[in-house]
Design an enzyme around this catalytic site. Structure first.
Site, mmCIF file in Angstrom:
data_model
loop_
_atom_site.group_PDB
_atom_site.id
_atom_site.type_symbol
_atom_site.label_atom_id
_atom_site.label_comp_id
_atom_site.label_asym_id
_atom_site.label_seq_id
_atom_site.Cartn_x
_atom_site.Cartn_y
_atom_site.Cartn_z
ATOM 1 C CD GLU A 127 -2.815 -1.327 2.360
ATOM 2 O OE1 GLU A 127 -2.725 -0.496 3.261
ATOM 3 O OE2 GLU A 127 -3.609 -2.292 2.395
ATOM 4 C CG ASN A 169 -0.808 -7.031 -1.311
ATOM 5 O OD1 ASN A 169 -1.377 -7.690 -2.183
ATOM 6 N ND2 ASN A 169 -1.348 -6.800 -0.126
ATOM 7 C CG HIS A 206 -10.062 -5.249 0.361
ATOM 8 N ND1 HIS A 206 -10.422 -6.338 1.122
ATOM 9 C CD2 HIS A 206 -8.734 -5.071 0.583
ATOM 10 C CE1 HIS A 206 -9.369 -6.792 1.772
ATOM 11 N NE2 HIS A 206 -8.325 -6.053 1.457
ATOM 12 C CD GLU A 235 -4.986 -7.662 1.613
ATOM 13 O OE1 GLU A 235 -5.834 -6.871 2.071
ATOM 14 O OE2 GLU A 235 -3.754 -7.497 1.762
ATOM 15 C CG ASP A 237 -13.149 -8.178 1.343
ATOM 16 O OD1 ASP A 237 -12.904 -7.271 0.514
ATOM 17 O OD2 ASP A 237 -12.797 -8.116 2.537
HETATM 18 O O1 G3I Z 1 -5.608 -7.535 18.845
HETATM 19 C C1 G3I Z 1 -6.153 -6.301 19.293
HETATM 20 C C2 G3I Z 1 -6.889 -6.468 20.584
HETATM 21 O O2 G3I Z 1 -5.976 -6.868 21.574
HETATM 22 C C3 G3I Z 1 -7.553 -5.159 20.942
HETATM 23 O O3 G3I Z 1 -8.308 -5.316 22.099
HETATM 24 C C4 G3I Z 1 -8.450 -4.686 19.818
HETATM 25 C C5 G3I Z 1 -9.093 -3.341 20.119
HETATM 26 O O4 G3I Z 1 -9.260 -2.563 18.979
HETATM 27 O O5 G3I Z 1 -7.684 -4.561 18.649
HETATM 28 C C6 G3I Z 1 -7.085 -5.782 18.245
HETATM 29 O O6 G3I Z 1 -6.322 -5.528 17.088
HETATM 30 C C7 G3I Z 1 -7.063 -5.336 15.911
HETATM 31 C C8 G3I Z 1 -6.575 -6.358 14.877
HETATM 32 O O7 G3I Z 1 -7.190 -6.122 13.638
HETATM 33 C C9 G3I Z 1 -6.879 -7.784 15.295
HETATM 34 O O8 G3I Z 1 -8.257 -7.986 15.362
HETATM 35 C C10 G3I Z 1 -6.797 -3.940 15.396
HETATM 36 O O9 G3I Z 1 -7.378 -2.995 16.266
HETATM 37 C C11 G3I Z 1 -7.366 -3.763 14.027
HETATM 38 O O10 G3I Z 1 -6.952 -2.514 13.509
HETATM 39 C C12 G3I Z 1 -6.855 -4.861 13.117
HETATM 40 O O11 G3I Z 1 -7.470 -4.691 11.854
HETATM 41 C C13 G3I Z 1 -6.808 -5.319 10.802
HETATM 42 C C14 G3I Z 1 -6.406 -4.282 9.750
HETATM 43 O O12 G3I Z 1 -5.811 -4.938 8.641
HETATM 44 C C15 G3I Z 1 -5.429 -3.274 10.316
HETATM 45 O O13 G3I Z 1 -4.864 -2.475 9.337
HETATM 46 C C16 G3I Z 1 -7.744 -6.339 10.176
HETATM 47 O O14 G3I Z 1 -7.955 -7.402 11.119
HETATM 48 C C17 G3I Z 1 -7.148 -6.912 8.896
HETATM 49 O O15 G3I Z 1 -8.121 -7.683 8.239
HETATM 50 C C18 G3I Z 1 -6.730 -5.778 7.981
HETATM 51 O O16 G3I Z 1 -6.133 -6.332 6.835
HETATM 52 C C19 G3I Z 1 -5.707 -5.401 5.848
HETATM 53 C C20 G3I Z 1 -4.484 -5.971 5.192
HETATM 54 O O17 G3I Z 1 -3.498 -6.257 6.133
HETATM 55 C C21 G3I Z 1 -3.941 -5.002 4.143
HETATM 56 N N1 G3I Z 1 -4.949 -4.634 3.193
HETATM 57 C C22 G3I Z 1 -6.217 -4.139 3.762
HETATM 58 C C23 G3I Z 1 -6.761 -5.138 4.757
HETATM 59 C C24 G3I Z 1 -8.103 -4.671 5.292
HETATM 60 O O18 G3I Z 1 -7.972 -3.485 6.028
#
Ligand code: G3I
Length: 302
Positions: A127, A169, A206, A235, A237
């Site tokens: 990105e 990516n 996405h 990725e 969806d």
């Molecule tokens: O693990 C913590 C947890 O301990 C905490 O209590 C909670 C509170 O917010 O957050 C948890 O972490 C979260 C993590 O996902 C695990 O669930 C983060 O806040 C959250 O920001 C994170 O989101 C991820 C996101 O990337 C972050 O940028 C998504 O799961 C994940 O699907 C998403 O994936 C990205 C790819 O890496 C890159 N391309 C876009 C894609 C979608 O955004």
């Protein structure tokens, strides 16, 4: 064939999913994931904040949970991701200049050494281009270390693990007419011309109302492949999970010989980063949705 992975294998491709370590204790989840998919991407566990929470202190506990689950079940792994403006640990977010550049290099070396020889392909840089009409780079602390940060990341990665394919990516690079797509295309063309090591481009895909699927995605895949790189859908969806749109995406990949595989970004709608969009192939109860059938039929050739 009756599963996504086996159906994709008929043409030498893979069909993967994002896996979250925190869901590996959910047997509905693991049953579907193990049955249907033959490639795994860690949804968050191999990112910078997870793998180097403190400077110089690497932690692969969660990444290894995902890696080991995949390999113990006969699946390959895509590594995601080594250099990114997002999900940086706090210590890195506060860095700049030559120190940040060196930290990026150290991070790539540290993570790739741990997984050396074990990863099918790494998303080396994620990105790095801006949304909108500029076609230029995204502003970030990494970009401000100098425009060559991306090629430095790729050269570092090639040395760290010569067996891994090295991918760029990004999202919103599926529509051939978009400036961001052209910006990434020009970078890859330049890298190939100058011998910067790059093997593949990942199209996140996405799709939603703001960045909808367009039939020129196939043109995009063809044009990037013609530069001499593999292309992959990394990725996938689709908001609302239209079966027709899903089938179109699958058929676009199948039409391009260097489109090596497809990964969906989660198993059930309830596992998605956007659960309200119900964008995946299985509902929250683990039932196959119409989009699943459309994808399987497309992979089976019709
Ligand atoms: O693990 C913590 C947890 O301990 C905490 O209590 C909670 C509170 O917010 O957050 C948890 O972490 C979260 C993590 O996902 C695990 O669930 C983060 O806040 C959250 O920001 C994170 O989101 C991820 C996101 O990337 C972050 O940028 C998504 O799961 C994940 O699907 C998403 O994936 C990205 C790819 O890496 C890159 N391309 C876009 C894609 C979608 O955004």
């Amino acid at each position: 064939e009756s599963t996504l992975g086996a159906a994709a294998q008929q043409s030498g491709r893979y069909f993967g999913t994002a896996i979250a370590a925190g869901r590996l204790g959910d047997s509905t989840y693991t049953t579907i994931a193990n049955r249907e998919f033959d490639m795994v991407t860690a949804e968050n566990e191999m990112k910078i904040d997870a793998t180097q929470p403190q400077p110089g202190q690497f932690n692969f506990s969660q990444g290894d949970r995902v890696y080991n689950w995949a390999v113990q079940n006969g699946k390959r792994v895509r590594g995601h991701t080594l250099a990114w403006h997002s999900q940086q640990p706090e210590w890195m977010r506060n860095m700049s200049g030559g120190a940040l550049r060196q930290a990026m290099i150290n991070h790539i070396n540290g993570v790739m050494a741990h997984y050396k020889g074990k990863i099918y392909a790494w998303d080396v840089v994620n990105e790095a281009f801006a949304d909108g009409n500029s076609g230029g780079r995204r502003d970030s602390n990494l970009q401000r270390t100098g425009n060559d940060w991306i090629e430095v990341a790729f050269r570092t990665a090639r040395n760290a693990d010569p067996a891994a394919k090295l991918c760029y990516n990004d999202y919103n690079i599926e529509n051939w007419t978009w400036a961001k797509t052209q910006g990434v295309y020009n970078m890859v063309r330049d890298f190939k011309a100058r011998g910067v090591p790059i093997d593949c481009v990942g199209f996140q895909a996405h799709f939603n109302s703001g960045s909808p699927y367009h039939s020129n995605f196939r043109t995009t895949l063809q044009n990037f492949a013609a530069l001499g790189v593999d292309v992959a859908i990394t990725e996938l969806d689709i908001q609302g999970a239209s079966p027709t749109t899903y089938a179109n995406v699958i058929n676009d990949c199948l039409a391009v010989p260097r489109c090596v595989g497809i990964t969906v970004w989660g198993v059930r709608d309830s596992d998605s980063w956007r659960p309200g969009d119900t964008p995946l192939l299985f509902d929250g109860n683990g039932n196959k949705k119409p989009a699943y059938t459309a994808v399987l039929n497309a992979l089976n050739g019709g």
